[in-house]
Design a protein around this motif. Structure first.
Motif, PDB file in Angstrom:
ATOM      1  N   ARG A 108      -2.803  -7.490   4.776  1.00  0.00           N
ATOM      2  CA  ARG A 108      -2.867  -8.375   5.942  1.00  0.00           C
ATOM      3  C   ARG A 108      -1.909  -7.930   7.036  1.00  0.00           C
ATOM      4  N   ILE A 109      -1.422  -6.680   6.920  1.00  0.00           N
ATOM      5  CA  ILE A 109      -0.506  -6.115   7.912  1.00  0.00           C
ATOM      6  C   ILE A 109      -1.158  -4.875   8.510  1.00  0.00           C
ATOM      7  N   ASN A 110      -1.400  -4.894   9.795  1.00  0.00           N
ATOM      8  CA  ASN A 110      -2.039  -3.783  10.475  1.00  0.00           C
ATOM      9  C   ASN A 110      -1.078  -2.592  10.549  1.00  0.00           C
ATOM     10  N   THR A 111      -1.566  -1.402  10.160  1.00  0.00           N
ATOM     11  CA  THR A 111      -0.753  -0.192  10.206  1.00  0.00           C
ATOM     12  C   THR A 111      -1.518   0.907  10.929  1.00  0.00           C
ATOM     13  N   THR A 112      -0.889   1.531  11.918  1.00  0.00           N
ATOM     14  CA  THR A 112      -1.534   2.580  12.694  1.00  0.00           C
ATOM     15  C   THR A 112      -0.602   3.771  12.859  1.00  0.00           C
ATOM     16  N   LEU A 113      -1.190   4.940  13.065  1.00  0.00           N
ATOM     17  CA  LEU A 113      -0.466   6.159  13.426  1.00  0.00           C
ATOM     18  C   LEU A 113      -1.029   6.659  14.740  1.00  0.00           C
ATOM     19  N   ASP A 114      -0.236   6.637  15.793  1.00  0.00           N
ATOM     20  CA  ASP A 114      -0.704   6.987  17.136  1.00  0.00           C
ATOM     21  C   ASP A 114      -1.983   6.231  17.483  1.00  0.00           C
ATOM     22  N   GLY A 115      -2.050   4.972  17.068  1.00  0.00           N
ATOM     23  CA  GLY A 115      -3.193   4.128  17.380  1.00  0.00           C
ATOM     24  C   GLY A 115      -4.334   4.199  16.394  1.00  0.00           C
ATOM     25  N   VAL A 116      -4.336   5.168  15.470  1.00  0.00           N
ATOM     26  CA  VAL A 116      -5.405   5.298  14.480  1.00  0.00           C
ATOM     27  C   VAL A 116      -5.134   4.353  13.313  1.00  0.00           C
ATOM     28  N   PRO A 117      -6.088   3.501  12.939  1.00  0.00           N
ATOM     29  CA  PRO A 117      -5.869   2.594  11.808  1.00  0.00           C
ATOM     30  C   PRO A 117      -5.669   3.363  10.504  1.00  0.00           C
ATOM     31  N   LEU A 118      -4.626   3.016   9.758  1.00  0.00           N
ATOM     32  CA  LEU A 118      -4.370   3.611   8.456  1.00  0.00           C
ATOM     33  C   LEU A 118      -4.821   2.712   7.310  1.00  0.00           C
ATOM     34  N   ASN A 119      -5.122   1.448   7.606  1.00  0.00           N
ATOM     35  CA  ASN A 119      -5.609   0.554   6.560  1.00  0.00           C
ATOM     36  C   ASN A 119      -7.000   0.983   6.110  1.00  0.00           C
ATOM     37  N   GLU A 120      -7.199   1.085   4.812  1.00  0.00           N
ATOM     38  CA  GLU A 120      -8.502   1.418   4.253  1.00  0.00           C
ATOM     39  C   GLU A 120      -9.451   0.261   4.560  1.00  0.00           C
ATOM     40  N   PRO A 121     -10.590   0.495   5.243  1.00  0.00           N
ATOM     41  CA  PRO A 121     -11.400  -0.616   5.756  1.00  0.00           C
ATOM     42  C   PRO A 121     -11.925  -1.590   4.711  1.00  0.00           C
ATOM     43  N   GLU A 122     -12.344  -1.108   3.526  1.00  0.00           N
ATOM     44  CA  GLU A 122     -12.918  -2.024   2.540  1.00  0.00           C
ATOM     45  C   GLU A 122     -11.880  -3.004   1.999  1.00  0.00           C
ATOM     46  N   ASP A 123     -10.742  -2.490   1.526  1.00  0.00           N
ATOM     47  CA  ASP A 123      -9.729  -3.353   0.927  1.00  0.00           C
ATOM     48  C   ASP A 123      -8.484  -3.491   1.782  1.00  0.00           C
ATOM     49  N   GLN A 124      -8.463  -2.881   2.946  1.00  0.00           N
ATOM     50  CA  GLN A 124      -7.520  -3.158   4.025  1.00  0.00           C
ATOM     51  C   GLN A 124      -6.065  -2.822   3.703  1.00  0.00           C
ATOM     52  N   GLY A 125      -5.807  -2.107   2.617  1.00  0.00           N
ATOM     53  CA  GLY A 125      -4.445  -1.684   2.327  1.00  0.00           C
ATOM     54  C   GLY A 125      -4.134  -0.348   2.979  1.00  0.00           C
ATOM     55  N   ALA A 126      -2.874  -0.159   3.357  1.00  0.00           N
ATOM     56  CA  ALA A 126      -2.414   1.123   3.888  1.00  0.00           C
ATOM     57  C   ALA A 126      -1.599   1.808   2.794  1.00  0.00           C
ATOM     58  N   TYR A 127      -2.048   2.994   2.362  1.00  0.00           N
ATOM     59  CA  TYR A 127      -1.441   3.657   1.211  1.00  0.00           C
ATOM     60  C   TYR A 127      -0.594   4.834   1.692  1.00  0.00           C
ATOM     61  N   PHE A 128       0.704   4.580   1.906  1.00  0.00           N
ATOM     62  CA  PHE A 128       1.616   5.636   2.337  1.00  0.00           C
ATOM     63  C   PHE A 128       1.718   6.742   1.293  1.00  0.00           C
ATOM     64  N   SER A 129       1.475   6.403   0.026  1.00  0.00           N
ATOM     65  CA  SER A 129       1.630   7.401  -1.033  1.00  0.00           C
ATOM     66  C   SER A 129       0.672   8.566  -0.866  1.00  0.00           C
ATOM     67  N   ASN A 130      -0.450   8.353  -0.178  1.00  0.00           N
ATOM     68  CA  ASN A 130      -1.396   9.445   0.060  1.00  0.00           C
ATOM     69  C   ASN A 130      -0.927  10.387   1.168  1.00  0.00           C
TER      70      ASN A 130
END
Length: 672
Positions: A108-130
């Motif tokens: 439920r927290i929006n995460t972007t890199l230079d404006g590009v969404p990093l949240n995975e669209p289906e389950d909406q998590g941002a996985y920094f580990s990748n």
């Protein structure tokens, strides 16, 4: 194959619209100037500025690099910004780690890199580990708490984290670094920046990381590459970026009962499960300044991921292990683009833009003896438009931001499911008052809606189930909404920075964690009709002398869920978080100590199970000589035995995630 039709439509739209925007800008009233300035680089127009009436915090990339040794960013955010909690599967700071902001999980927290969404669209998590070691290639980070300003991608429900890549216009440098620490953890990396050579610039970084993990059988090995190149002209600039990462983990996502931990705190409830993932992101950015007061910023991007993880059903159920071993495999790809037009004058800044994306993810379930069991595909499409205005009148700045967002989820599998569409109108407004040149008061009100994740829809199942009549068993399709009030003060003086804010977030149909895990290892959720989160947050940076500095951040949280006649606290939402750092620097030496306190939080809706509050002490000693820098980090120096996450099984068994005891890390870097 991934369809490119929405992408083609976007490009056609841009080709038609952007010249028109440029024409409007060219004939608009402008501020007198002799010539157009040379562009400093590609800019992102979603940031909050000094007078924007939202709650935000900026972190410099150089400061983040000084603290980063390849650990998951979740742990850096915990120390540096109010209201953040974090934990990891392996107990160490590498591998899978997760964070919460104001008690709200990262889907439920929006995460972007230079404006590009990093949240995975289906389950909406941002996985920094990748994308390991990503924070080693950032120029800055802006964290907005609460609804904030409009962002690309998933809803900024609890907040947003905007990452900005390393500036190509920094001076030329080459840096080599490496480190080693407890639990067999190490990192080696190299980065090279050309600086501006004529009109071109190049930056590249490569990293390799490993940790055995604190838990048994919880090792992580990962690597990443980040490359960015740019061309800079008087009125336009181009930037091409490629980010790619790979990771292999021995899995440790199951909690461990306290009865087992009393015998062995390094016990891992998972068995012989492993995973392997690769992910990549490519972005092409353009910034065009047709007039001194008009700016058009455009980006197109593509993402891809493939990999999978093992699942031992018997271990999950607490039964003796057998030869049976399941596997979840994924392959996904996405295309997207966004563009914004900004017009500036002496009294106002107006920005309007759009974002479109299309995404698909293949899911394949198998068992090592039985072979393939199922396959299905989820499709997610999204489009949004926004317009925001900041207008200054004397000491007041008025802010208005309106976003329209629509998203559709379509499923192709053995069970039929009609496409699901959600539409949102997200308004935000606020007012700030510049009491002095150094003091700003603000108030903002915003509302946003968010669709459920695939995991919410399917009740934690990777393959959609059917009832006895063959109808899809969908757990929940209702959107959730939040209305966010933010009021605060910011004061900036030589040697002193103060940020103090209060918030009240009222939720409708909130989707909250219920403390349980589903059969795919992801956390399960329930809907609650009414709930709220409120609190106070503070950031204080004080430098009384040139050698001595204090950095403080704190968060008080009061949150309640009301269901019928019952009222209880949401899980994993501590009432008090406090971080205090003291840094002394003289000559080539720097010594810093950080204290962290987290109060008790609950693990279940009944508020009958909890993790106790705890305090930690971390420290670092750094020595710099010419181009060399040596830093020794010590974490949990008091060897505190604590838990920072857990859940309760249906039979009442409490299970926990165990952080590492006292541990150390030595980091060395050399800049040519």
């Amino acid at each position: 194959m991934l369809t490119t039709r929405p992408f083609e439509k976007l490009m056609k739209y841009l080709l038609l619209v952007l010249p028109g925007l440029a024409s409007v800008a060219a004939h608009a009233q402008t501020i007198p100037t002799d010539s157009t300035r040379a562009l400093p680089g590609v800019l992102i127009t979603y940031q909050a500025k000094k007078l924007t009436p939202v709650t935000f915090q900026n972190l410099k990339g150089s400061f983040l690099k000084a603290l980063s040794v390849g650990q998951e960013p979740s742990f850096l955010l915990t120390e540096l910004t109010p209201g953040v909690t974090a934990y990891s599967d392996a107990g160490s700071t590498q591998g899978y780690a997760y964070f919460r902001l104001r008690g709200i999980d990262q889907t439920r927290i929006n995460t972007t890199l230079d404006g590009v969404p990093l949240n995975e669209p289906e389950d909406q998590g941002a996985y920094f580990s990748n994308y390991p070691d990503l924070f080693n290639s950032l120029s800055s980070v802006q964290i907005q708490r609460g609804v904030g300003t409009t962002q690309n991608g998933v809803a900024s429900y609890g907040g947003s984290i905007q990452l900005f890549s390393s500036s190509l216009l920094d001076s030329a440098r080459t840096t080599l670094g490496g480190g080693y620490g407890s639990f067999g953890s190490y990192r080696v990396y190299g980065e090279c920046a050309s600086g501006l050579q004529g009109r071109a610039a190049l930056y590249v970084r490569a990293s390799q990381l490993h940790s055995d993990g604190y838990k048994d059988h919880s090792a992580n090995t990962s690597r990443s590459v980040y490359l960015s190149s740019g061309l800079f002209y008087d009125k336009t600039s181009w930037k091409l970026s490629v980010l790619a990462g790979q990771q292999r983990n021995q899995l440790a996502w199951l909690g461990v009962p306290d009865s087992v931990l009393r015998q062995n705190r390094r016990a891992n409830a998972n068995g012989r499960e492993n995973d392997n993932f690769q992910q990549a992101l490519v972005q092409l950015q353009n910034q065009w300044q047709p007039t001194p007061t008009a700016e058009v910023t455009t980006s197109v991007y593509a993402t891809g991921l493939q990999g999978g993880y093992d699942f031992d059903l018997n271990t999950f159920l607490g039964l003796p292990a057998t030869t049976e071993l399941y596997r979840y495999n994924f392959r996904s790809g996405g295309l997207g683009g966004f563009s914004s037009y900004t017009r500036r004058s002496r009294r106002f800044t107006w920005t309007s833009g759009l974002h479109v994306s299309t995404y698909q993810r293949h899911h394949i379930g198998s068992e090592q003896t039985a072979g393939e069991l199922y396959r299905n595909t989820g499709y997610k499409r999204e489009g949004s438009l926004f317009s925001k205005l900041e207008s200054r009148l004397g000491q007041f700045t008025a802010f208005a931001d309106l976003q329209g967002r629509a998203t559709t989820f379509r499923y192709a599998g053995s069970v039929a499911l009609q496409p699901l569409t959600w539409r949102f109108l997200n308004p935000k407004a606020g007012l700030s008052f510049a009491a002095t040149d150094r003091t700003t008061l603000y108030y903002s009100l915003g509302r946003t809606g968010r669709e459920p994740t695939r995991n919410d829809l399917f009740g934690g199942n990777d393959d959609l189930l059917a009832d006895t009549d063959g109808q899809a068993l969908v757990s929940n399709t209702r959107a959730e909404y939040v209305t966010d009030h933010e009021v605060g003060v910011r004061r900036q003086m030589p040697g002193l920075q103060l940020e103090l804010n209060a918030y009240y977030m009222a939720f409708q149909n909130e989707i909250v964690l219920n403390g349980n895990l589903g059969p795919n290892g992801l956390a399960l959720t329930d809907n609650v009709a009414r709930s709220y989160r409120s609190g106070l947050e503070a950031v204080l940076n004080w430098q009384p002398t040139r050698q001595l500095a204090f950095r403080t951040n704190a968060a008080l949280n009061r949150s309640r869920i009301r269901e019928q006649a019952e009222s209880f606290q949401p899980i994993l939402t501590p009432g008090l978080l406090f971080n205090q750092e003291a840094v002394f620097q003289r000559g080539r030496w720097l010594v810093g100590a950080t204290g962290h306190y987290q109060s008790r939080s609950y693990l279940n809706f009944a508020n009958s199970a909890a993790i106790s509050g705890y305090a930690l002490l971390n420290a670092r000693v750094q020595y710099t000589w010419r181009g060399w820098q040596l830093t020794v980090f010590g974490n949990n120096l008091t060897n505190t035995r604590y838990f920072n996450n857990g859940y309760v099984e249906a039979d009442g068994t409490q299970k926990y995630f165990v952080p590492a005891p006292a541990n150390f890390y030595v980091n060395v870097k050399f800049q040519l």
